[in-house]
Design an enzyme around this catalytic site. Structure first.
Site, PDB file in Angstrom:
ATOM      1  N   LYS A   1      53.296  35.487  35.642  1.00  0.00           N
ATOM      2  CA  LYS A   1      53.315  36.654  36.466  1.00  0.00           C
ATOM      3  C   LYS A   1      54.075  36.253  37.680  1.00  0.00           C
ATOM      4  O   LYS A   1      54.021  35.227  38.228  1.00  0.00           O
ATOM      5  CB  LYS A   1      51.897  37.123  36.981  1.00  0.00           C
TER       6      LYS A   1
ATOM      7  N   SER B   1      43.819  46.238  42.292  1.00  0.00           N
ATOM      8  CA  SER B   1      44.998  45.513  43.024  1.00  0.00           C
ATOM      9  C   SER B   1      46.428  46.183  42.651  1.00  0.00           C
ATOM     10  O   SER B   1      47.169  46.074  43.606  1.00  0.00           O
ATOM     11  CB  SER B   1      44.889  44.171  42.709  1.00  0.00           C
TER      12      SER B   1
ATOM     13  N   ARG C   1      34.613  48.866  36.042  1.00  0.00           N
ATOM     14  CA  ARG C   1      34.726  49.923  36.918  1.00  0.00           C
ATOM     15  C   ARG C   1      34.620  51.379  36.006  1.00  0.00           C
ATOM     16  O   ARG C   1      33.890  52.006  36.393  1.00  0.00           O
ATOM     17  CB  ARG C   1      36.260  50.091  37.567  1.00  0.00           C
TER      18      ARG C   1
END
Ligand code: ADP
Length: 161
Positions: free
Chosen positions: A43, A130, A92
């Site tokens: 990444k 994020s 979440r």
């Protein structure tokens, strides 16, 4: 679970209040908590590995039983190295569940003694990621309340264009 050492692994490429919520919950339940940043060479991160470690150290200062570390390779190998018995992950919404279940089952296959424990953040952080925070910051939107103050400052200092 005061004799349990747990690892909270992740990318933490912008530490959010959701991460912090989980660190706080984990620090209260487990004897020791290692928050460990994944060294991911694929990444292109916004924050370097060192910056992420610094941010996590700053925000986790109130909890003396929290340590910040970095890891690469297989999580099960790292857990064995650190002699940890639990992996802490956050859920979440239902959308997190499938991926997390797959990871937890694979890690269990690789090491049956390593338990994955899931915790839910406060409802107000359940939509926070994020990626979204990076996106809002890049577009000049308000990020107050989404990330710790120290992270907000760092985001402002970044050239996000
Ligand atoms: P990863 O690339 O491993 O998903 P992240 O930094 O995005 O790394 O997330 C690390 C862990 O923190 C994951 O378990 C994720 O579900 C959890 N997490 C991320 N954001 C939140 C949030 N807002 N509330 C609770 N847990 C969260």
């Amino acid at each position: 679970m005061k004799d349990v050492l747990a690892i909270y692994p992740g990318s933490f490429d912008t530490v959010t209040n959701g991460h912090l919520d989980l660190i706080e919950r984990g620090a209260k339940i487990f004897g020791r908590l290692i928050v460990s940043v994944l060294r991911n060479f694929d990444k292109q991160p916004l924050f370097t590995l060192d910056e992420r470690v610094e941010m996590l150290r700053e925000v986790s200062r109130p909890w003396p039983n929290v340590e910040i570390d970095v890891f690469g390779g297989l999580l099960v190998d790292y857990a064995r190295l650190r002699e940890a018995n639990v992996i802490l992950r956050g859920i979440r919404a239902v959308s997190d569940y499938e991926y997390e279940l797959q990871m937890a089952m694979m890690n269990r296959k690789l090491n049956p003694n390593l338990e994955t424990v899931f915790m839910m953040p406060a409802l107000s952080y359940s939509y926070l990621s994020s990626r979204l925070v990076r996106e809002i910051a890049r577009l000049g939107g308000p990020i107050a309340g989404l990330v710790p103050a120290a992270v907000e400052e760092r985001l402002r200092a970044k050239d996000l264009t």
